[in-house]
Design a protein around this motif. Sequence first.
Motif, PDB file in Angstrom:
ATOM      1  N   SER A 117       0.846  -1.194   0.000  1.00  0.00           N
ATOM      2  CA  SER A 117       0.000   0.000   0.000  1.00  0.00           C
ATOM      3  C   SER A 117       0.879   1.241   0.000  1.00  0.00           C
ATOM      4  CB  SER A 117      -0.910   0.004   1.231  1.00  0.00           C
ATOM      5  OG  SER A 117      -1.567   1.251   1.348  1.00  0.00           O
ATOM      6  N   ASN A 118       0.658   2.109  -0.976  1.00  0.00           N
ATOM      7  CA  ASN A 118       1.423   3.348  -1.027  1.00  0.00           C
ATOM      8  C   ASN A 118       1.151   4.233   0.183  1.00  0.00           C
ATOM      9  OD1 ASN A 118       2.677   2.777  -3.456  1.00  0.00           O
ATOM     10  ND2 ASN A 118       1.035   3.689  -4.679  1.00  0.00           N
ATOM     11  N   ARG A 119      -0.033   4.097   0.759  1.00  0.00           N
ATOM     12  CA  ARG A 119      -0.379   4.930   1.905  1.00  0.00           C
ATOM     13  C   ARG A 119       0.476   4.624   3.125  1.00  0.00           C
ATOM     14  NH1 ARG A 119      -6.679   3.686   2.217  1.00  0.00           N
ATOM     15  NH2 ARG A 119      -5.821   1.608   1.826  1.00  0.00           N
ATOM     16  N   ILE A 120       1.100   3.443   3.140  1.00  0.00           N
ATOM     17  CA  ILE A 120       1.884   3.012   4.292  1.00  0.00           C
ATOM     18  C   ILE A 120       3.366   3.372   4.129  1.00  0.00           C
ATOM     19  CG2 ILE A 120       2.678   0.892   5.477  1.00  0.00           C
ATOM     20  CD1 ILE A 120      -0.097   1.874   6.234  1.00  0.00           C
ATOM     21  N   ARG A 121       3.724   3.846   2.975  1.00  0.00           N
ATOM     22  CA  ARG A 121       5.147   4.075   2.684  1.00  0.00           C
ATOM     23  C   ARG A 121       5.804   4.993   3.712  1.00  0.00           C
ATOM     24  NH1 ARG A 121       5.827   5.759  -3.238  1.00  0.00           N
ATOM     25  NH2 ARG A 121       5.123   3.610  -3.475  1.00  0.00           N
ATOM     26  N   ALA A 142       8.706   4.077   6.397  1.00  0.00           N
ATOM     27  CA  ALA A 142       9.959   4.830   6.372  1.00  0.00           C
ATOM     28  C   ALA A 142      10.300   5.372   7.754  1.00  0.00           C
ATOM     29  CB  ALA A 142       9.857   5.976   5.371  1.00  0.00           C
ATOM     30  N   LEU A 143       9.288   5.721   8.528  1.00  0.00           N
ATOM     31  CA  LEU A 143       9.514   6.215   9.885  1.00  0.00           C
ATOM     32  C   LEU A 143      10.229   5.166  10.728  1.00  0.00           C
ATOM     33  CD1 LEU A 143       8.752   8.835  11.470  1.00  0.00           C
ATOM     34  CD2 LEU A 143       6.759   7.583  12.323  1.00  0.00           C
ATOM     35  N   LEU A 144       9.808   3.916  10.601  1.00  0.00           N
ATOM     36  CA  LEU A 144      10.439   2.824  11.347  1.00  0.00           C
ATOM     37  C   LEU A 144      11.798   2.471  10.762  1.00  0.00           C
ATOM     38  CD1 LEU A 144       7.389   0.444  11.970  1.00  0.00           C
ATOM     39  CD2 LEU A 144       8.188   2.386  13.337  1.00  0.00           C
ATOM     40  N   ASP A 145      11.906   2.493   9.444  1.00  0.00           N
ATOM     41  CA  ASP A 145      13.180   2.163   8.798  1.00  0.00           C
ATOM     42  C   ASP A 145      14.265   3.180   9.151  1.00  0.00           C
ATOM     43  OD1 ASP A 145      12.237  -0.109   7.519  1.00  0.00           O
ATOM     44  OD2 ASP A 145      11.604   0.986   5.730  1.00  0.00           O
ATOM     45  N   ASP A 146      13.882   4.465   9.197  1.00  0.00           N
ATOM     46  CA  ASP A 146      14.859   5.527   9.414  1.00  0.00           C
ATOM     47  C   ASP A 146      15.274   5.661  10.871  1.00  0.00           C
ATOM     48  OD1 ASP A 146      14.700   6.045   6.718  1.00  0.00           O
ATOM     49  OD2 ASP A 146      13.344   7.763   6.930  1.00  0.00           O
ATOM     50  N   ALA A 147      14.399   5.268  11.786  1.00  0.00           N
ATOM     51  CA  ALA A 147      14.711   5.426  13.210  1.00  0.00           C
ATOM     52  C   ALA A 147      14.210   4.215  13.992  1.00  0.00           C
ATOM     53  CB  ALA A 147      14.081   6.716  13.743  1.00  0.00           C
ATOM     54  N   PRO A 148      14.809   3.043  13.786  1.00  0.00           N
ATOM     55  CA  PRO A 148      14.312   1.829  14.438  1.00  0.00           C
ATOM     56  C   PRO A 148      14.512   1.804  15.950  1.00  0.00           C
ATOM     57  CG  PRO A 148      16.351   1.369  13.272  1.00  0.00           C
ATOM     58  CD  PRO A 148      15.940   2.750  12.880  1.00  0.00           C
ATOM     59  N   THR A 149      15.415   2.621  16.472  1.00  0.00           N
ATOM     60  CA  THR A 149      15.645   2.612  17.923  1.00  0.00           C
ATOM     61  C   THR A 149      14.742   3.589  18.663  1.00  0.00           C
ATOM     62  OG1 THR A 149      17.404   4.286  17.787  1.00  0.00           O
ATOM     63  CG2 THR A 149      18.058   1.968  17.564  1.00  0.00           C
ATOM     64  N   LEU A 159       1.597   4.185  17.617  1.00  0.00           N
ATOM     65  CA  LEU A 159       0.701   3.991  16.480  1.00  0.00           C
ATOM     66  C   LEU A 159       0.163   5.344  16.006  1.00  0.00           C
ATOM     67  CD1 LEU A 159      -0.286   1.666  14.766  1.00  0.00           C
ATOM     68  CD2 LEU A 159      -2.267   1.442  16.265  1.00  0.00           C
ATOM     69  N   ASP A 160       0.043   6.298  16.932  1.00  0.00           N
ATOM     70  CA  ASP A 160      -0.376   7.654  16.548  1.00  0.00           C
ATOM     71  C   ASP A 160       0.638   8.259  15.574  1.00  0.00           C
ATOM     72  OD1 ASP A 160      -2.558   8.475  18.917  1.00  0.00           O
ATOM     73  OD2 ASP A 160      -1.015   7.083  19.570  1.00  0.00           O
ATOM     74  N   ASP A 161       1.943   8.081  15.867  1.00  0.00           N
ATOM     75  CA  ASP A 161       2.982   8.617  14.989  1.00  0.00           C
ATOM     76  C   ASP A 161       2.866   8.043  13.579  1.00  0.00           C
ATOM     77  OD1 ASP A 161       4.034   9.924  17.231  1.00  0.00           O
ATOM     78  OD2 ASP A 161       5.402   8.266  17.681  1.00  0.00           O
ATOM     79  N   LEU A 162       2.664   6.722  13.522  1.00  0.00           N
ATOM     80  CA  LEU A 162       2.579   6.059  12.217  1.00  0.00           C
ATOM     81  C   LEU A 162       1.325   6.491  11.458  1.00  0.00           C
ATOM     82  CD1 LEU A 162       3.677   2.430  13.195  1.00  0.00           C
ATOM     83  CD2 LEU A 162       5.089   4.334  12.410  1.00  0.00           C
ATOM     84  N   ALA A 163       0.225   6.662  12.184  1.00  0.00           N
ATOM     85  CA  ALA A 163      -1.027   7.077  11.540  1.00  0.00           C
ATOM     86  C   ALA A 163      -0.909   8.479  10.956  1.00  0.00           C
ATOM     87  CB  ALA A 163      -2.166   7.020  12.560  1.00  0.00           C
ATOM     88  N   ILE A 164      -0.248   9.360  11.679  1.00  0.00           N
ATOM     89  CA  ILE A 164      -0.035  10.715  11.167  1.00  0.00           C
ATOM     90  C   ILE A 164       0.832  10.678   9.911  1.00  0.00           C
ATOM     91  CG2 ILE A 164       1.092  12.915  11.661  1.00  0.00           C
ATOM     92  CD1 ILE A 164       0.230  12.520  14.592  1.00  0.00           C
ATOM     93  N   ALA A 165       1.867   9.861   9.963  1.00  0.00           N
ATOM     94  CA  ALA A 165       2.751   9.752   8.794  1.00  0.00           C
ATOM     95  C   ALA A 165       2.014   9.193   7.588  1.00  0.00           C
ATOM     96  CB  ALA A 165       3.957   8.868   9.141  1.00  0.00           C
ATOM     97  N   ALA A 166       1.101   8.252   7.831  1.00  0.00           N
ATOM     98  CA  ALA A 166       0.369   7.620   6.732  1.00  0.00           C
ATOM     99  C   ALA A 166      -0.856   8.418   6.303  1.00  0.00           C
ATOM    100  CB  ALA A 166      -0.067   6.214   7.148  1.00  0.00           C
ATOM    101  N   PHE A 224      -6.389   2.410  13.168  1.00  0.00           N
ATOM    102  CA  PHE A 224      -6.825   1.087  12.739  1.00  0.00           C
ATOM    103  C   PHE A 224      -6.498   0.842  11.276  1.00  0.00           C
ATOM    104  CE2 PHE A 224      -9.913  -2.083  11.286  1.00  0.00           C
ATOM    105  CZ  PHE A 224      -9.696  -3.074  12.220  1.00  0.00           C
ATOM    106  N   GLN A 225      -6.726   1.839  10.416  1.00  0.00           N
ATOM    107  CA  GLN A 225      -6.388   1.699   9.000  1.00  0.00           C
ATOM    108  C   GLN A 225      -4.881   1.508   8.812  1.00  0.00           C
ATOM    109  OE1 GLN A 225      -8.091   5.418   7.733  1.00  0.00           O
ATOM    110  NE2 GLN A 225      -9.793   4.408   6.677  1.00  0.00           N
ATOM    111  N   THR A 226      -4.108   2.235   9.605  1.00  0.00           N
ATOM    112  CA  THR A 226      -2.658   2.103   9.531  1.00  0.00           C
ATOM    113  C   THR A 226      -2.216   0.698   9.916  1.00  0.00           C
ATOM    114  OG1 THR A 226      -2.362   4.450  10.044  1.00  0.00           O
ATOM    115  CG2 THR A 226      -0.455   3.008  10.371  1.00  0.00           C
TER     116      THR A 226
END
Length: 280
Positions: free
Chosen positions: A175-179, A183-190, A195-202, A207-209
């Motif tokens: 899903s392009n919406r998840i890119r 990337a947020l997790l890939d760039d800063a895994p530590t 889930l709020d951070d990821l939802a904002i990024a997406a 729940f959709q995220t």
Amino acid sequence: MSQDHVRIISHDCLGVEAVMAETRHSFAKHTHETFGIGYMYAGAQKSASGRGMVEAEAGNIITVNPREVHDGRPIGDGPRGWNMLYFAPDIIADAVRDMTDGKSDQYSFVQPVMDRPDVRNCFAALFDAVTNGTADAARLRRQEMLLILLHHAVMTPGHTNAPGLRTALRTAVASNRIRNAKALLDDAPTTSHSLDDLAIAAGLSKFQTLRDFTRATGLTPHAYLIQRRIDLARDMINRGETLADIAHGAGFADQSHLNRHFVRAFGITPGRYARAVRAN
């Protein structure tokens, strides 16, 4: 645990009460101001609930809605034991509002007793995340497991439009919406992401995220983050860093935390992996 023991477990998750109980006590009719869901691991009990007279035994999930009058007494001579989580109504309302795209914040557990492996597994993961993790380390896991648990725990008819995770888990279409979330997790895994951070990024609801991230990667956000940390740990091992430094540097709580996840992923401990790498 003794045969008559009720323990409130201390943790740092606001709005949630965690209880472990093993008792012969017969509880009089009472109510809670919270949503309650738990796992009965021993014995059996009979109780009057707002949804009728029910019996529960070891292996069952038990639930209670806010202000639902209920009681409980053991079946047989022995005690019964359960682990229970009680959630403030606003926590559930926020989760359901997210799951229904803002259409509703109303939720109720339909079944007072469930024999459902999916709900059992979700509850076990959530109970562990609440009681055995720090707020930062377990925040993402807590959020995603609560959403999955509520989804599986038989939503009321008005919420049947909430998208299902089972389809998402079986679908491997990216899903392009998840890119951006990925990337947020890939760039800063530590970093301790929520889930709020990821939802904002997406640009999606939580729940959709969660649903679309799992569809795109085959892993929940928390599982994906752990995998990225394992990958980072392996790179650090290959660079010759010490295991103590690696655990902290890769974002794990401690070395035992690193060991547990590394063994799950690769079947060997980081120490054995390091020795094998350095012998080559």
